[in-house]
Scaffold this motif. Structure first.
Motif, PDB file in Angstrom:
ATOM      1  N   TYR A   1       0.742  -1.096   0.000  1.00 47.29           N
ATOM      2  CA  TYR A   1      -0.069  -0.049   0.042  1.00 47.29           C
ATOM      3  C   TYR A   1       0.855   1.059   0.087  1.00 47.29           C
ATOM      4  N   VAL A   2       0.293   2.288  -0.738  1.00 43.36           N
ATOM      5  CA  VAL A   2       0.964   3.660  -0.903  1.00 43.36           C
ATOM      6  C   VAL A   2       0.287   4.841  -0.832  1.00 43.36           C
ATOM      7  N   ASP A   3       0.921   5.898  -0.023  1.00 42.44           N
ATOM      8  CA  ASP A   3       0.211   6.991  -0.199  1.00 42.44           C
ATOM      9  C   ASP A   3       1.187   8.003  -1.236  1.00 42.44           C
ATOM     10  N   VAL A   4       0.794   8.192  -2.541  1.00 42.30           N
ATOM     11  CA  VAL A   4       1.206   8.830  -3.609  1.00 42.30           C
ATOM     12  C   VAL A   4       1.471  10.226  -3.279  1.00 42.30           C
ATOM     13  N   SER A   5       0.994  10.786  -2.161  1.00 40.04           N
ATOM     14  CA  SER A   5       0.982  11.986  -1.902  1.00 40.04           C
ATOM     15  C   SER A   5       2.251  12.427  -1.052  1.00 40.04           C
ATOM     16  N   THR A   6       2.576  11.498  -0.327  1.00 40.12           N
ATOM     17  CA  THR A   6       3.734  11.414   0.584  1.00 40.12           C
ATOM     18  C   THR A   6       5.026  10.772   0.319  1.00 40.12           C
ATOM     19  N   GLY A   7       4.665   9.638  -0.618  1.00 38.38           N
ATOM     20  CA  GLY A   7       5.725   8.422  -0.999  1.00 38.38           C
ATOM     21  C   GLY A   7       5.856   7.399   0.127  1.00 38.38           C
ATOM     22  N   ASP A   8       4.784   7.282   1.122  1.00 34.99           N
ATOM     23  CA  ASP A   8       5.086   6.252   2.099  1.00 34.99           C
ATOM     24  C   ASP A   8       4.444   5.190   1.290  1.00 34.99           C
ATOM     25  N   LEU A   9       5.484   4.038   1.396  1.00 33.26           N
ATOM     26  CA  LEU A   9       5.243   2.793   0.602  1.00 33.26           C
ATOM     27  C   LEU A   9       5.479   1.580   1.933  1.00 33.26           C
ATOM     28  N   SER A  10       4.389   0.628   1.910  1.00 29.23           N
ATOM     29  CA  SER A  10       4.611  -0.453   3.029  1.00 29.23           C
ATOM     30  C   SER A  10       4.115  -1.582   2.451  1.00 29.23           C
ATOM     31  N   CYS A  11       4.457  -2.771   2.986  1.00 27.61           N
ATOM     32  CA  CYS A  11       3.936  -4.106   2.653  1.00 27.61           C
ATOM     33  C   CYS A  11       3.881  -4.971   3.779  1.00 27.61           C
ATOM     34  N   ALA A  12       2.922  -5.977   3.865  1.00 33.01           N
ATOM     35  CA  ALA A  12       2.515  -6.740   4.766  1.00 33.01           C
ATOM     36  C   ALA A  12       2.061  -8.102   4.121  1.00 33.01           C
ATOM     37  N   LEU A  13       2.191  -9.132   5.131  1.00 33.52           N
ATOM     38  CA  LEU A  13       1.670 -10.546   4.757  1.00 33.52           C
ATOM     39  C   LEU A  13       0.819 -10.862   5.900  1.00 33.52           C
ATOM     40  N   CYS A  14      -0.061 -11.555   5.578  1.00 36.07           N
ATOM     41  CA  CYS A  14      -1.155 -12.272   6.458  1.00 36.07           C
ATOM     42  C   CYS A  14      -1.839 -13.521   6.012  1.00 36.07           C
ATOM     43  N   GLU A  15      -2.181 -14.458   6.814  1.00 43.53           N
ATOM     44  CA  GLU A  15      -2.729 -15.674   6.646  1.00 43.53           C
ATOM     45  C   GLU A  15      -4.221 -15.362   5.760  1.00 43.53           C
ATOM     46  N   LYS A  16      -4.181 -16.402   4.799  1.00 43.57           N
ATOM     47  CA  LYS A  16      -5.420 -16.427   4.087  1.00 43.57           C
ATOM     48  C   LYS A  16      -6.832 -16.806   4.897  1.00 43.57           C
TER      49      LYS A  16
ATOM     50  N   SER B   1       9.564   9.672  -8.164  1.00 46.10           N
ATOM     51  CA  SER B   1      10.989   9.533  -7.670  1.00 46.10           C
ATOM     52  C   SER B   1      10.838   9.709  -5.930  1.00 46.10           C
ATOM     53  N   HIS B   2       9.746   9.914  -5.413  1.00 53.29           N
ATOM     54  CA  HIS B   2       9.633  10.078  -3.993  1.00 53.29           C
ATOM     55  C   HIS B   2       9.128   8.706  -3.273  1.00 53.29           C
ATOM     56  N   ILE B   3       8.720   7.937  -4.117  1.00 54.24           N
ATOM     57  CA  ILE B   3       8.560   6.586  -3.812  1.00 54.24           C
ATOM     58  C   ILE B   3       9.796   5.603  -3.667  1.00 54.24           C
ATOM     59  N   ASN B   4      10.682   5.747  -2.876  1.00 54.28           N
ATOM     60  CA  ASN B   4      11.933   5.124  -3.146  1.00 54.28           C
ATOM     61  C   ASN B   4      12.352   4.298  -1.978  1.00 54.28           C
ATOM     62  N   SER B   5      11.587   3.984  -0.941  1.00 49.56           N
ATOM     63  CA  SER B   5      11.921   3.184   0.012  1.00 49.56           C
ATOM     64  C   SER B   5      10.526   2.138   0.719  1.00 49.56           C
ATOM     65  N   LEU B   6      10.827   1.160   1.181  1.00 49.72           N
ATOM     66  CA  LEU B   6       9.765   0.123   1.501  1.00 49.72           C
ATOM     67  C   LEU B   6       9.888  -0.120   2.931  1.00 49.72           C
ATOM     68  N   LYS B   7       8.716   0.102   3.637  1.00 49.71           N
ATOM     69  CA  LYS B   7       8.358  -0.284   5.133  1.00 49.71           C
ATOM     70  C   LYS B   7       7.824  -1.826   5.179  1.00 49.71           C
ATOM     71  N   VAL B   8       8.382  -2.646   5.657  1.00 49.61           N
ATOM     72  CA  VAL B   8       7.687  -4.150   6.137  1.00 49.61           C
ATOM     73  C   VAL B   8       6.979  -4.046   7.232  1.00 49.61           C
ATOM     74  N   TYR B   9       5.738  -4.231   7.295  1.00 52.95           N
ATOM     75  CA  TYR B   9       5.055  -4.161   8.476  1.00 52.95           C
ATOM     76  C   TYR B   9       4.721  -5.858   8.889  1.00 52.95           C
ATOM     77  N   THR B  10       5.257  -6.045  10.080  1.00 55.54           N
ATOM     78  CA  THR B  10       5.036  -7.373  10.626  1.00 55.54           C
ATOM     79  C   THR B  10       3.904  -7.393  11.654  1.00 55.54           C
ATOM     80  N   ARG B  11       3.021  -8.261  11.549  1.00 54.46           N
ATOM     81  CA  ARG B  11       1.955  -8.507  12.371  1.00 54.46           C
ATOM     82  C   ARG B  11       2.291  -8.794  13.693  1.00 54.46           C
ATOM     83  N   GLU B  12       3.265  -9.908  13.840  1.00 56.65           N
ATOM     84  CA  GLU B  12       3.780 -10.277  14.923  1.00 56.65           C
ATOM     85  C   GLU B  12       4.540  -9.237  15.876  1.00 56.65           C
ATOM     86  N   GLU B  13       5.000  -8.011  15.274  1.00 60.84           N
ATOM     87  CA  GLU B  13       5.612  -7.020  16.000  1.00 60.84           C
ATOM     88  C   GLU B  13       4.689  -5.997  16.472  1.00 60.84           C
TER      89      GLU B  13
END
Length: 860
Positions: free
Chosen positions: A140-155, A246-258
């Protein structure tokens, strides 16, 4: 009859963007044609006209001014439409033939960057989902700020819906192959966009991740299914934004367990970011806690509330930062003063990346980065790790501030193509061109005086407008005396306007210089913008530090103003709160809030809470949950002291209503929520359960509530810390029979037929719910209340007789692990008689009690 060239081009572009409303730039308007015009005229409530297009029938048409287009786009987006912007790429005055036009951007709900279409203290996320066997990847990304994150969850429906409720996206995309699962199994909050499967190809996704993100920052293999989700996201952005971003240049990984997990019901019932009544920020936990100064800090605080931490070290680092500022009020206020002028750096650099920034935006950026060196100096002597780290992270950016100070005019216009945006002295070529354009003013004054002398017309004057250019104006009375070299340009009611060969030659020279000046300014502005774009990572680094500092000072100020205490976090089981208060109710109430203690440990892990309606049971339970959540944020808490165990989840089951969209009754909604809680809870969870079983018949509800208490209290089945509010006073008998179950009640005082709520939690169960008294307090007719008292007395007698007869006739023994629901009934009469406080009764009350006891005795 063939289409006109312009309309042929429009039809070609529209064919490529069938699923969008096409805004086609024509001069100062964005026009819409045919079906788009018919639709937009209704949605936007604007006039529908028509235009000759080369066909036998005129084309339906409507349009909006380019300078106010954002408001119209917002209404279309809110209506669920996508909007394609077809812009003019060449100057119509310089074009030979058809003006060059092209779609430069497609605006969708998840790709909005315009400030007036966004909430400044809330992210606007575009979410991509990808299904891979038993896992679901999210990006998921907010294109207005460049915040990009990803996550995993069970099906599972529960896990996916929890993540969606946490992210709260404005738009959701997934591939066609996954559409059947997500459409059928998941309650999506917004209509989804289905994309081709090839957009989610893993090889393409990994290539896009490596291309866009900082080299070596993320190992793509570790992303699992979220890599494909990110690939689909990037493909969608390439399609719609047509920009390198160009402002979308880093990725945060969200871990549910943390993190401490919260399901949608918990977020809603605890009113974390909006209250239940108005759906607004005021009256929510966020509304209370938000003392941030910057928009970036406001968005970060929202993240901290919605994503509490699940590991003690991270929580304590935040607590250390809050405590240092809490103990140094002078430093706290100084930080707030330095933060105050800082505007939304994240969204300003987003506009730079989009090449949508104007000169006023750059002045805002200059004012913001001017504060950074002073903020850094304030934190130079910070002791704790988090403040020191953020201080070192701040880049003073003096070189960029100097660039903007030298280059951008102090009061530039809103547009960047009309000049007036670059300072004098920044560029020698521009200064020379301006001198040529500006030096003509003296020449014009001299010409005007010379013409007055030669014609003898004292009222003659030289003027200019954008339509007719430069002119010599003479009143009607003097028009007959003008020389033959004057050529008439315009006739007015009281004057005539003329030109001369000399004035025409001057006009060509001056307008040429002005045109060159404007073009040079635009070129210089683009150079400056590109130089800033190359420094986006520096801006982002400092913005990240600023928003964290802003949240820490906000929490420190909140604690100082409200007398909060630092909670002690520990890995054990027991939860202890001394004189805890509900943060939001306390903040909104004009009366002093009554504090309450809480102790939940192995000996008392399930608290059965009884008491009348409106006495404060729900407030107390929510209070405990909010204090636990605030502690996991790293915040101080509204209490004299607290020891909070590390929790994995908070669940709430508070209130219910019919779900008309799925045809589920109140009771079915309640049971579904309860089933999800029992399926997801662990011993480390905190459960807040309010009146389980109330949506069905009394005995069915009591049976379900009784069995639920047995299940939750059992160490082998769950054993979670639980606050269990109920009006089934029969459940009070479980204390002493089920390990870990303890009774509490809300203290009340009876004054005649009135009930006074003391708001104090106390050991022991309540004997009465005082429902009739509460009904009287609510204003029901007294005749109705009196009749209700009569009926209640008779029902109590009949119910007692029925329970005793059933208990006698049923000679079956219950398993030792269970408690008989009615086995105590035969002793209840004696118990009730023994607990009567005669000294506290009025004569009328004593007569009523005597009558009730007589009827019960006859039944026995």
């Amino acid at each position: 009859m063939p289409l006109s060239p312009m309309m042929r081009h429009y039809m070609t572009v529209k064919e490529q963007h069938k699923d969008c409303i096409l805004l086609y730039r024509l001069g100062d308007f964005y026009e819409m044609f045919f079906d788009d015009a018919l639709l937009a005229s209704k949605v936007l409530d604007i006039t529908l006209t028509s235009r000759d297009c080369g066909l036998p029938e005129r084309a339906p048409m409507c349009g909006v001014p380019f300078h106010s287009v954002n408001g119209y786009i917002q209404r279309l987006i809110e209506g669920g439409y996508h909007v394609a912007i077809c812009e003019q790429l060449s100057d119509p005055s310089q074009s030979k033939g058809l003006v060059e036009r092209e779609v430069v951007r497609i605006i969708t709900p998840g790709t909005v960057i315009e400030n007036d279409m966004l909430e400044d203290r809330r992210n606007n996320f575009l979410l991509s989902l990808y299904l891979a066997e038993n896992r679901v990847g999210l990006a998921y990304v907010d294109v207005s700020t460049g915040d990009l994150s990803c996550a995993l969850c069970e099906k599972s429906r529960r896990a996916v819906e929890e993540e969606i409720s946490r992210i709260r996206p404005s738009e959701i995309i997934f591939c066609a192959s996954d559409a059947p699962y997500f459409a059928a199994e998941i309650a999506l909050p917004v209509p989804p966009v289905v994309r081709p499967d090839e957009d989610f190809d893993r090889k393409k996704a990994l290539s896009a991740i490596r291309r866009r993100l900082t080299a070596g920052e993320i190992k793509p293999a570790a992303l699992s299914a979220s890599a494909e989700a990110a690939g689909g996201l990037f493909a969608y952005l390439d399609l719609t934004q047509k920009n390198a971003l160009s402002h979308i240049n880093s990725l945060k990984v969200y871990t549910r367990e943390e993190h401490l997990q919260l399901d949608p019901a918990a977020r809603r019932n605890l009113e974390l970011t909006e209250n239940l009544q108005t759906r607004r920020k005021r009256g929510s936990l966020l509304g209370l806690m938000d003392r941030t100064v910057t928009s970036m800090g406001g968005r970060e605080l929202r993240h901290w509330i919605e994503e509490p931490l699940g590991e003690i070290a991270g929580i304590q680092r935040r607590q250390d930062g809050v405590e240092e500022l809490f103990r140094d009020y002078i430093l706290l206020q100084a930080i707030r003063e330095e933060l105050s002028p800082i505007l939304d750096i994240e969204r300003l650099i987003g506009k730079i990346a989009y090449q949508a920034v104007n000169a006023r935006d750059l002045l805002a950026l200059k004012a913001s980065i001017a504060q950074l060196p002073r903020l850094k100096t304030l934190l130079q002597n910070a002791n704790c790790e988090i403040l020191r780290g953020r201080m070192e992270q701040i880049d003073g950016m003096r070189d960029l501030h100097d660039l903007l100070e030298r280059s951008i005019a102090t009061e530039p216009p809103l547009t960047i193509r009309e000049g007036g945006i670059i300072r004098d002295g920044y560029d020698a070529e521009l200064d020379e061109t301006r001198a040529q354009a500006g030096g003509g003013k003296d020449w014009l004054l001299k010409l005007e005086e010379a013409e007055r002398q030669s014609t003898g017309i004292k009222s003659l004057k030289i003027g200019y407008n954008r339509v007719f250019g430069y002119f010599i104006e003479v009143t009607k009375a003097n028009s007959a005396t003008v020389p033959y070299r004057y050529v008439r340009k315009q006739t007015l009611a009281n004057a005539e306007r003329y030109t001369t060969e000399e004035l025409q030659k001057y006009e060509e020279n001056i307008l040429s210089a002005q045109d060159r000046s404007v073009k040079r300014e635009y070129a210089l502005f683009c150079e400056i913008r590109d130089r800033l774009a190359a420094q986006i990572p520096r801006f982002q680094q400092s913005a990240d530090a600023v928003k964290t500092i802003d949240v820490l000072q906000s929490l420190a100020l909140l604690a100082a103003e409200n007398g909060y205490a630092r909670p002690e976090m520990h890995p054990g089981f027991a939860l202890e709160i001394i004189a805890g208060r509900h943060p939001v109710v306390e903040g909104l109430s004009k009366e002093p809030f009554v504090p309450n203690d809480t102790l939940m440990d192995d000996e008392g892990r399930l608290l059965i809470i009884t008491g009348p309606n409106m006495a404060g049971k729900s407030t107390y339970m929510r209070q405990v949950a909010l204090i636990a959540l605030m502690a996991h944020m790293g915040s101080f808490v509204p209490a004299q002291g607290a020891k909070i165990p590390l929790l994995d989840r908070i669940f709430t089951r508070v209130g219910a209503s019919d779900d008309l969209s799925t045809g589920q009754s109140t009771f079915m909604v309640e049971m579904n929520e309860m089933a999800q809680i029992l399926a997801g809870a662990t011993r480390r969870s905190l459960l807040v359960l309010d009146e389980i079983g109330r949506g069905t018949s009394t005995f069915d509800g009591l049976s379900i509530a009784w069995a639920a208490v047995e299940h939750i209290a059992s160490q082998s089945q769950l054993g979670a810390k639980t606050l269990f509010a109920t009006h089934y006073h029969e459940l009070s008998e479980l204390e002493g029979r089920l390990p870990g179950v303890i009774n509490y009640s809300i203290a009340v005082r009876e004054h005649g037929e009135e009930v006074i709520f003391l708001r104090k939690i106390q050991r022991g169960g309540a004997d009465h719910s005082f429902g009739v008294q509460v009904a009287s307090m609510a204003g029901l007719p007294q005749s109705l209340v009196a009749r209700a008292r009569e009926i209640m007395a008779k029902l109590e007698v009949n119910d007692m007789a029925q329970q005793i007869s059933q208990n006698i006739l049923s000679g079956k023994k219950k398993p030792e692990s269970q408690v008989g629901l009615l086995e105590y009934s035969a002793l209840s009469f004696a118990k009730e008689l023994a607990e009567i406080d005669v000294n506290a009764m009025t004569p009328v009350q004593a007569l009523n009690v005597l009558y009730t006891l007589r009827e019960k005795a006859r039944a026995l």
